[in-house]
Write a protein that holds these residues in place. Structure first.
Motif, mmCIF file in Angstrom:
data_model
loop_
_atom_site.group_PDB
_atom_site.id
_atom_site.type_symbol
_atom_site.label_atom_id
_atom_site.label_comp_id
_atom_site.label_asym_id
_atom_site.label_seq_id
_atom_site.Cartn_x
_atom_site.Cartn_y
_atom_site.Cartn_z
ATOM 1 N N UNK A 1 0.836 -1.202 0.000
ATOM 2 C CA UNK A 1 0.000 0.000 0.000
ATOM 3 C C UNK A 1 0.868 1.249 0.000
ATOM 4 N N UNK A 2 1.804 1.312 0.964
ATOM 5 C CA UNK A 2 2.664 2.490 1.043
ATOM 6 C C UNK A 2 3.709 2.497 -0.068
ATOM 7 N N UNK A 3 4.046 1.303 -0.580
ATOM 8 C CA UNK A 3 4.992 1.234 -1.694
ATOM 9 C C UNK A 3 4.453 1.947 -2.915
ATOM 10 N N UNK A 4 3.168 1.748 -3.204
ATOM 11 C CA UNK A 4 2.561 2.433 -4.347
ATOM 12 C C UNK A 4 2.530 3.934 -4.093
ATOM 13 N N UNK A 5 2.191 4.319 -2.860
ATOM 14 C CA UNK A 5 2.146 5.751 -2.542
ATOM 15 C C UNK A 5 3.519 6.382 -2.726
ATOM 16 N N UNK A 6 4.543 5.762 -2.131
ATOM 17 C CA UNK A 6 5.845 6.433 -2.125
ATOM 18 C C UNK A 6 6.547 6.335 -3.470
ATOM 19 N N UNK A 7 6.102 5.402 -4.354
ATOM 20 C CA UNK A 7 6.797 5.279 -5.635
ATOM 21 C C UNK A 7 6.653 6.548 -6.470
ATOM 22 N N UNK A 8 5.646 7.368 -6.169
ATOM 23 C CA UNK A 8 5.463 8.594 -6.955
ATOM 24 C C UNK A 8 6.326 9.729 -6.437
ATOM 25 N N UNK A 9 6.957 9.546 -5.278
ATOM 26 C CA UNK A 9 7.727 10.631 -4.691
ATOM 27 C C UNK A 9 9.194 10.505 -5.084
ATOM 28 N N UNK A 10 9.938 11.613 -4.944
ATOM 29 C CA UNK A 10 11.347 11.553 -5.307
ATOM 30 C C UNK A 10 12.179 10.936 -4.186
ATOM 31 N N UNK B 1 -9.964 -1.489 0.580
ATOM 32 C CA UNK B 1 -11.012 -0.508 0.330
ATOM 33 C C UNK B 1 -10.412 0.824 -0.134
ATOM 34 N N UNK B 2 -9.299 1.224 0.497
ATOM 35 C CA UNK B 2 -8.728 2.546 0.202
ATOM 36 C C UNK B 2 -7.822 2.554 -1.022
ATOM 37 N N UNK B 3 -7.412 1.362 -1.490
ATOM 38 C CA UNK B 3 -6.388 1.301 -2.541
ATOM 39 C C UNK B 3 -6.819 2.023 -3.816
ATOM 40 N N UNK B 4 -8.087 1.844 -4.201
ATOM 41 C CA UNK B 4 -8.575 2.523 -5.397
ATOM 42 C C UNK B 4 -8.426 4.030 -5.302
ATOM 43 N N UNK B 5 -8.588 4.545 -4.078
ATOM 44 C CA UNK B 5 -8.553 5.995 -3.885
ATOM 45 C C UNK B 5 -7.146 6.568 -3.998
ATOM 46 N N UNK B 6 -6.122 5.770 -3.694
ATOM 47 C CA UNK B 6 -4.771 6.322 -3.793
ATOM 48 C C UNK B 6 -4.238 6.216 -5.219
ATOM 49 N N UNK B 7 -4.884 5.405 -6.052
ATOM 50 C CA UNK B 7 -4.373 5.242 -7.413
ATOM 51 C C UNK B 7 -4.803 6.378 -8.325
ATOM 52 N N UNK B 8 -6.021 6.879 -8.117
ATOM 53 C CA UNK B 8 -6.501 7.904 -9.034
ATOM 54 C C UNK B 8 -5.778 9.228 -8.784
ATOM 55 N N UNK B 9 -5.575 9.963 -9.864
ATOM 56 C CA UNK B 9 -4.838 11.231 -9.738
ATOM 57 C C UNK B 9 -5.795 12.405 -9.618
#
Lengths: 224, 218, 218
Positions: free
Chosen positions: A150-159, A216-224
């Motif tokens: 979950x956090x891996x997907x979130x942080x992959x967008x950061x530098x 449940x929350x995963x869909x919400x972190x994927x959309x931009x």
């Protein structure tokens, strides 16, 4: 439902195939973990009585940190090539992406734990193999893989992926971290009078709560 | 909300901003099944954003998107729409570690396509990719990656094809093939929605044109 | 203007509470002067605990309404909450050494407080490291919610941990609990009020600052 499992298995097969090609995640996990173990082993006198006191700490700090570094690698390519986006325009339910990633990482983590435990039981003269620990590891690995993906997907967008992932992941998994360290301590010191069942209950509830919450929350972190 | 069965895509009063920067303001658009719609505009005018919003990759801050009469907000409808559309963006969205065949194979399985091998063979012949099937994507040139990307988006023979600058990175032969694909699709009553800078390409492939300049002060 | 009057009032109340802490409240018999740390430690612990619940609440409202004001409020709360957590941890450590004989023990409350501090750090770090925009604000709100849901689980785990590990407390107060008399309780309650006022004032100020910073970014 049949389709659900089929898609999940296609996603998992794809990730494992890629890992066979690059071997990046698994090698990072094992080598980094062993490196930390080696650093610790340099600082001890190889006295199994002393090692019993902090063996669990050494084992799990190496797994946790190697795991979070490998997790960054695991998601790096997906973000780099926008392949996660391409799954978003395909008929794939978003929680399946989380599940497939978690399952694949669970497999890698388990393999690396076996190797790390084998080597460290030699280096530190510890006797750690028991059914209790295996059960504990499974519960811990599930929680770690799900929260980590979950956090891996979130942080992959950061530098600053590495620091962000570690900072997010470790505080959140504190409960199962305590659970697995307590269990490992019991096993290493062969203590019988422990509240393993309470701990196991806590670990399993943690897994269930976070699996539900994050799918449940995963869909919400994927959309931009 | 009234659903018009004839409309394949309906955007109603879409707004989207990035970091307090309003890129699209109150933009509405709709077109029919079988249209081939080209969208032109300056860099940064929001072409890609409109395409991404239409195919569900971006969520608008406000406004409504209906694709084939269905909305992405419902998970079930979203999956149904997604199985019937194809998307080509700037990024190839391919796994560089895998071969061309493995990539196409993976995506066709996800899409639930039968006769995977025949389909891949057909598309690779169409896009001149037959020689590259066994080569890993990381070794391909940008133009060939774009072709694979096209093959990927055509696997399910989509009812609507979204393409962000489909002719970029391609050589003359590639451009020829792509415009042929677009025109074939149009003849078969399928919809294309693409952005472009090339007037020639626009003339060849579209029957309807949207210039974002016209919307700037709307 | 209202805010300035509020802050001045808070300053006056704060001065009174300092007088109460050092002059009015009697010295505790068992611990001596050092016990006066209580009057700061407990209120700041209270503030940092309430802040995480408040952040979860405002984040939830932000996810629901998508109104940027809630996001700004969550950020301001987290910033002041982090400072409260630092004051709580530091005052606790300084107090523990003379009273318990150790700087730190594995007590459930202490572990939870420390992890809480890290959750605040993670939340603010995320806000700094992630590219700004709607996506960041939404994910930040999700992280705050996850952190708030996790805190009681952490506390519970820390309690089980405590059962297995007898406390390594050897100071003068190892066995007997301290007793608070009437004046001490009044001082403590007054200090809780003061810190709550101060907390609200700081969040208020921080909210205005962030609002200005955000509008400058346009």
């Amino acid at each position: 439902m049949l389709n659900w499992f089929k898609v999940l298995s296609i996603l998992i097969k794809k990730d494992i195939k890629i890992e066979f090609q690059t071997k990046e995640t698994l090698v990072t996990l094992c080598l980094f973990g062993l490196l930390i173990i080696t650093v610790f082993s340099l600082s001890t006198e190889n006295n199994s009585l002393i090692n019993q006191n902090f063996g669990a700490g050494i084992l799990w700090s190496s797994v946790i940190f190697a795991g979070s570094i490998a997790m960054v690698k695991f998601f790096y390519h997906e973000e780099q090539n926008k392949t996660l986006q391409s799954l978003l325009v395909m008929p794939v339910p978003s929680e399946l992406i989380l599940f497939s990633k978690s399952i694949v990482f669970f497999i890698f983590l388990s393999i690396s734990e076996i190797i790390i435990f084998l080597i460290s039981s030699v280096l530190f003269n510890l006797n750690i193999f028991s059914l209790k620990l295996i059960l504990g590891c499974i519960v811990f690995n599930i929680g770690y893989s799900v929260v980590g993906s979950f956090f891996g997907v979130i942080s992959s967008k950061s530098s600053s992926k590495e620091i962000l992932l570690t900072m997010l992941l470790i505080p959140i998994i504190t409960p199962i971290l305590m659970f697995i360290i307590a269990t490992t301590n019991d096993v290493i010191r062969s203590e019988l009078n422990s509240n393993f069942q309470t701990w196991l209950g806590l670990g399993i509830s943690f897994d269930i709560i976070f699996l539900t919450l994050m799918s449940y929350l995963f869909g919400k972190i994927l959309e931009d | 909300m009234k659903v018009n069965a004839k409309k394949v895509l309906m955007l109603t009063k879409i707004s989207k901003s990035y970091q307090n920067n309003l890129v699209i303001n109150n933009f509405s658009l709709d077109f029919n099944y079988g249209d081939s719609v080209g969208i032109i505009g300056k860099n940064g005018s929001g072409k890609s954003t409109i395409l991404k919003i239409s195919c569900g990759l971006l969520k608008p801050d406000s406004g409504n998107v209906l694709l084939m009469g269905k909305s992405f907000d419902s998970t079930e409808d979203g999956l149904l729409i997604k199985s019937r559309m194809g998307v080509v963006l700037h990024e190839d969205m391919l796994y560089p570690q895998l071969t061309v065949f493995e990539n196409l194979n993976f995506y066709s399985k996800i899409l639930g396509i039968k006769n995977v091998n025949t389909k891949i063979e057909e598309l690779s012949t169409l896009l001149n990719l037959s020689d590259y099937l066994k080569i890993s994507v990381s070794k391909l040139s940008n133009g060939n990656k774009k072709r694979v990307s096209f093959a990927k988006s055509l696997l399910n023979d989509p009812d609507i094809l979204f393409a962000d600058e489909p002719e970029s990175n391609l050589d003359d032969n590639g451009k020829e093939i792509v415009s042929k694909i677009f025109n074939d699709r149009r003849k078969r009553g399928l919809t294309n929605f693409f952005s472009t800078h090339s007037e020639i390409f626009l003339e060849k492939c579209s029957n309807q044109l949207i210039n974002l300049k016209d919307f700037e002060n709307a | 203007m209202v805010r300035q009057i509020y802050l001045i009032a808070t300053g006056i109340v704060f001065t009174i509470s300092i007088w109460m802490i050092f002059l009015w409240a009697p010295t505790e018999i068992n611990q001596g002067q050092v016990q006066r740390i209580l009057y700061l430690h407990v209120p700041f612990a209270w503030a940092s605990m309430v802040a995480i619940i408040a952040i979860a609440f405002t984040s939830f409202l932000f996810l629901l309404t998508k109104n940027d004001r809630w996001d700004n409020l969550s950020q301001s709360l987290a910033e002041v909450g982090l400072v409260s957590a630092v004051v709580m941890l530091f005052s606790g450590i300084v107090w523990a050494k003379p009273v318990w004989g150790v700087w730190w023990t594995g007590e459930a409350k202490l572990t939870t407080a420390l992890v809480l501090f890290f959750i605040y750090c993670a939340y603010l770090l995320f806000r700094n490291y992630f590219p700004p925009g709607n996506a960041r604000n939404r994910i930040a709100a999700i992280i705050a919610l996850i952190g708030a849901i996790d805190s009681p689980i952490i506390y519970y785990a820390a309690q089980i941990w405590e059962q297995n590990h007898p406390k390594a407390v050897v100071g003068p107060l190892a066995s007997e609990e301290s007793s608070l008399n009437g004046e001490m309780v009044i001082t403590l309650l007054f200090c809780v009020l003061t810190v709550t006022l101060l907390f609200v004032g700081l969040v208020w100020t921080q909210y205005q600052t962030n609002k200005l910073l955000r509008s400058k970014n346009v």
